[in-house]
Write a protein that holds these residues in place. Structure first.
Motif, PDB file in Angstrom:
ATOM      1  N   VAL A 101      41.367 -54.789  86.609  1.00 40.59           N
ATOM      2  CA  VAL A 101      41.625 -56.151  87.080  1.00 40.59           C
ATOM      3  C   VAL A 101      41.287 -56.290  88.558  1.00 40.59           C
ATOM      4  O   VAL A 101      40.789 -57.335  89.010  1.00 40.59           O
ATOM      5  CB  VAL A 101      43.097 -56.531  86.818  1.00 40.59           C
ATOM      6  CG1 VAL A 101      43.462 -57.826  87.537  1.00 40.59           C
ATOM      7  CG2 VAL A 101      43.347 -56.675  85.328  1.00 40.59           C
ATOM      8  N   THR A 102      41.570 -55.258  89.338  1.00 37.46           N
ATOM      9  CA  THR A 102      41.346 -55.325  90.780  1.00 37.46           C
ATOM     10  C   THR A 102      39.928 -54.938  91.181  1.00 37.46           C
ATOM     11  O   THR A 102      39.595 -54.958  92.373  1.00 37.46           O
ATOM     12  CB  THR A 102      42.335 -54.404  91.514  1.00 37.46           C
ATOM     13  OG1 THR A 102      42.219 -53.065  91.001  1.00 37.46           O
ATOM     14  CG2 THR A 102      43.754 -54.898  91.321  1.00 37.46           C
ATOM     15  N   SER A 103      39.098 -54.601  90.191  1.00 35.80           N
ATOM     16  CA  SER A 103      37.720 -54.237  90.507  1.00 35.80           C
ATOM     17  C   SER A 103      36.916 -55.492  90.852  1.00 35.80           C
ATOM     18  O   SER A 103      37.070 -56.547  90.222  1.00 35.80           O
ATOM     19  CB  SER A 103      37.068 -53.526  89.319  1.00 35.80           C
ATOM     20  OG  SER A 103      35.695 -53.325  89.554  1.00 35.80           O
ATOM     21  N   ASN A 104      36.043 -55.382  91.822  1.00 34.92           N
ATOM     22  CA  ASN A 104      35.230 -56.526  92.252  1.00 34.92           C
ATOM     23  C   ASN A 104      33.832 -56.528  91.642  1.00 34.92           C
ATOM     24  O   ASN A 104      33.028 -57.399  91.957  1.00 34.92           O
ATOM     25  CB  ASN A 104      35.097 -56.521  93.785  1.00 34.92           C
ATOM     26  CG  ASN A 104      36.428 -56.743  94.468  1.00 34.92           C
ATOM     27  OD1 ASN A 104      37.245 -57.530  93.994  1.00 34.92           O
ATOM     28  ND2 ASN A 104      36.665 -56.035  95.568  1.00 34.92           N
ATOM     29  N   ASP A 105      33.562 -55.555  90.776  1.00 38.06           N
ATOM     30  CA  ASP A 105      32.239 -55.437  90.166  1.00 38.06           C
ATOM     31  C   ASP A 105      32.346 -55.756  88.675  1.00 38.06           C
ATOM     32  O   ASP A 105      32.818 -54.926  87.892  1.00 38.06           O
ATOM     33  CB  ASP A 105      31.686 -54.022  90.379  1.00 38.06           C
ATOM     34  CG  ASP A 105      30.229 -53.908  89.983  1.00 38.06           C
ATOM     35  OD1 ASP A 105      29.801 -54.664  89.084  1.00 38.06           O
ATOM     36  OD2 ASP A 105      29.514 -53.061  90.553  1.00 38.06           O
ATOM     37  N   PRO A 106      31.926 -56.962  88.252  1.00 32.78           N
ATOM     38  CA  PRO A 106      32.044 -57.336  86.836  1.00 32.78           C
ATOM     39  C   PRO A 106      31.297 -56.379  85.904  1.00 32.78           C
ATOM     40  O   PRO A 106      31.755 -56.115  84.786  1.00 32.78           O
ATOM     41  CB  PRO A 106      31.432 -58.747  86.789  1.00 32.78           C
ATOM     42  CG  PRO A 106      31.506 -59.247  88.190  1.00 32.78           C
ATOM     43  CD  PRO A 106      31.358 -58.058  89.063  1.00 32.78           C
ATOM     44  N   HIS A 107      30.162 -55.874  86.344  1.00 32.33           N
ATOM     45  CA  HIS A 107      29.388 -54.971  85.502  1.00 32.33           C
ATOM     46  C   HIS A 107      30.158 -53.678  85.236  1.00 32.33           C
ATOM     47  O   HIS A 107      30.237 -53.203  84.099  1.00 32.33           O
ATOM     48  CB  HIS A 107      28.047 -54.661  86.157  1.00 32.33           C
ATOM     49  CG  HIS A 107      27.212 -53.687  85.383  1.00 32.33           C
ATOM     50  ND1 HIS A 107      26.601 -54.015  84.184  1.00 32.33           N
ATOM     51  CD2 HIS A 107      26.912 -52.369  85.618  1.00 32.33           C
ATOM     52  CE1 HIS A 107      25.949 -52.967  83.720  1.00 32.33           C
ATOM     53  NE2 HIS A 107      26.124 -51.954  84.574  1.00 32.33           N
ATOM     54  N   LYS A 108      30.761 -53.115  86.301  1.00 31.29           N
ATOM     55  CA  LYS A 108      31.549 -51.902  86.137  1.00 31.29           C
ATOM     56  C   LYS A 108      32.783 -52.156  85.278  1.00 31.29           C
ATOM     57  O   LYS A 108      33.173 -51.328  84.454  1.00 31.29           O
ATOM     58  CB  LYS A 108      31.965 -51.353  87.502  1.00 31.29           C
ATOM     59  CG  LYS A 108      30.824 -50.750  88.301  1.00 31.29           C
ATOM     60  CD  LYS A 108      31.336 -50.176  89.609  1.00 31.29           C
ATOM     61  CE  LYS A 108      30.215 -49.507  90.398  1.00 31.29           C
ATOM     62  NZ  LYS A 108      30.715 -48.949  91.687  1.00 31.29           N
ATOM     63  N   THR A 109      33.405 -53.325  85.470  1.00 30.03           N
ATOM     64  CA  THR A 109      34.587 -53.655  84.687  1.00 30.03           C
ATOM     65  C   THR A 109      34.255 -53.755  83.202  1.00 30.03           C
ATOM     66  O   THR A 109      34.972 -53.215  82.350  1.00 30.03           O
ATOM     67  CB  THR A 109      35.185 -54.991  85.174  1.00 30.03           C
ATOM     68  OG1 THR A 109      35.537 -54.871  86.550  1.00 30.03           O
ATOM     69  CG2 THR A 109      36.415 -55.358  84.359  1.00 30.03           C
ATOM     70  N   VAL A 148      36.681 -43.091  88.159  1.00 28.26           N
ATOM     71  CA  VAL A 148      35.325 -42.728  88.562  1.00 28.26           C
ATOM     72  C   VAL A 148      34.384 -43.916  88.407  1.00 28.26           C
ATOM     73  O   VAL A 148      33.561 -44.203  89.278  1.00 28.26           O
ATOM     74  CB  VAL A 148      34.820 -41.522  87.736  1.00 28.26           C
ATOM     75  CG1 VAL A 148      33.329 -41.278  87.993  1.00 28.26           C
ATOM     76  CG2 VAL A 148      35.620 -40.283  88.078  1.00 28.26           C
ATOM     77  N   VAL A 149      34.501 -44.641  87.268  1.00 29.07           N
ATOM     78  CA  VAL A 149      33.613 -45.773  87.005  1.00 29.07           C
ATOM     79  C   VAL A 149      33.841 -46.901  88.009  1.00 29.07           C
ATOM     80  O   VAL A 149      32.892 -47.453  88.580  1.00 29.07           O
ATOM     81  CB  VAL A 149      33.823 -46.288  85.564  1.00 29.07           C
ATOM     82  CG1 VAL A 149      33.026 -47.570  85.339  1.00 29.07           C
ATOM     83  CG2 VAL A 149      33.404 -45.232  84.551  1.00 29.07           C
ATOM     84  N   VAL A 150      35.114 -47.236  88.262  1.00 33.09           N
ATOM     85  CA  VAL A 150      35.436 -48.389  89.108  1.00 33.09           C
ATOM     86  C   VAL A 150      35.164 -48.104  90.582  1.00 33.09           C
ATOM     87  O   VAL A 150      34.594 -48.934  91.300  1.00 33.09           O
ATOM     88  CB  VAL A 150      36.904 -48.807  88.899  1.00 33.09           C
ATOM     89  CG1 VAL A 150      37.311 -49.858  89.922  1.00 33.09           C
ATOM     90  CG2 VAL A 150      37.097 -49.348  87.484  1.00 33.09           C
TER      91      VAL A 150
END
Length: 353
Positions: free
Chosen positions: A190-198, A127-129
């Motif tokens: 790792v595959t997320s493109n949003d550093p803030h969400k990660t 949900v977050v990512v």
């Protein structure tokens, strides 16, 4: 499962103190831990002032306000919600651990060890990512619940062989499932493109209560209160399971239907908890064993005591987490792991002997 595994869940000694005395001591322990947690912080408050603020909010005539408005805000809007959430989560994890240990008749069962927390984590991280909002404000709790339920069912099916379940199979299935689900969650990060969400998801996976507000408290509180009430209400069937599936069935219990219903209930509770706190391990493993040593394994008496002890433990653990290296804060999941790991090893040694 048979023999030694089931026997480890049964009371091995008579409690040294009457049950009301034990409950009174646990309530006092919870009150002391909560008072210390509200008083401690960047602005230290006297314990008397903490209680004064709380009593004044209950009824103005109960305490004369001698404190500033800022201090009242610190107590009521900053620290009290966090302490209450810690108590709710500690109680919920503890009663879920005790219920799981009875359902699978294994003293090593725990929401984290059986992969339930990891399953809830995958749902919540998704949900977050991905920003999933199919259920609106309830998207995170619903996803966490579905992940927890799927993990619990998978472990249960993997651990059974020929209609039986051994300790080794249960632990191996739980550990393997937890590792796979943790890898899935890590892959999503790792595959997320949003550093803030990660960063937010990583912090969440370590388990923590930072930033708690009153709005966050109500859903897990309702889930834990309702779930604990149901578990106390089915104390007799839980006690019957300790004697074995055959014995419970001979006394009229539909074991498979009862177990399936309780799995759903536990998954709902864990999902609601993990959705707001992240994965906090070992609480559900430690507290039931401590309570059984104090008062025995009768769930009608043990579940309320386990809830109180778990609440006090996590309030104290969260206090350590936010004050040990202040102003930095340690995720409370790290503190519970440091406390629970040695206990788990001791329990394994004790069982092997």
């Amino acid at each position: 499962m048979s023999g030694p595994t089931a026997g480890a869940l049964l009371p091995v000694r008579r409690p040294g103190l009457p049950y009301p005395v034990v409950i009174g001591l646990l309530l006092a322990l919870l009150g002391a831990a909560a008072t210390a947690a509200i008083a401690a912080g960047s602005v230290t408050l006297p314990a008397g002032q903490v209680w004064g603020v709380l009593l004044h909010r209950v009824h103005p005539a109960l305490a004369e306000p001698t404190w500033t408005a800022v201090r009242e805000t610190i107590v009521m809007d900053v620290r009290l919600p966090r302490v209450l959430l810690a108590a709710v989560i500690g109680a919920g994890l503890s009663v879920c651990g005790m219920a799981l240990q009875a359902l699978v008749r294994n003293p090593l069962a725990d929401p984290m060890l059986l992969g339930v927390s990891s399953g809830a984590g995958v749902g919540a991280v998704s949900v977050v990512v991905f920003g999933l909002t199919a259920f609106g404000a309830f998207s995170l709790p619903v996803a966490a619940f579905l992940g927890a339920l799927a993990a619990l069912v998978a472990v249960y099916l993997l651990a059974r062989s020929g209609g039986r379940m051994t300790t080794v199979r249960l632990v191996l299935a739980g550990v393997a499932t937890a590792e796979v689900l943790s890898a899935v969650a890590s892959f999503l990060l790792v595959t997320s493109n949003d550093p803030h969400k990660t960063q937010s998801a990583v912090r969440w996976m370590l388990g923590g209560l930072a930033g708690t507000t009153w709005a966050v408290v109500w859903i897990p509180a309702a889930a834990v209160l309702a779930g604990t009430a149901v578990l106390v209400g089915v104390s007799r069937p839980l006690n019957l399971l300790l004697a074995g599936e055959e014995a419970a069935a001979s006394l009229g219990l539909d074991v498979h239907r009862f177990r399936a219903a309780l799995f759903v209930l536990v998954a709902m509770m864990i999902g609601a908890i993990v959705a707001v706190s992240g994965a906090i391990g070992f609480v559900g493993l430690i507290m039931p064993h401590v309570v059984r040593l104090l008062i025995g394994a009768d769930h009608r008496r043990a579940l309320p005591a386990t809830a109180l002890l778990g609440a006090a433990f996590l309030v104290a653990a969260d206090l350590v987490a936010r004050t040990l290296i202040a102003p930095e804060e340690i995720p409370v999941g790290i503190i519970t792991a440091l406390a629970g790991g040695p206990f788990f090893l001791w329990l394994m040694r004790r069982r092997s002997k």
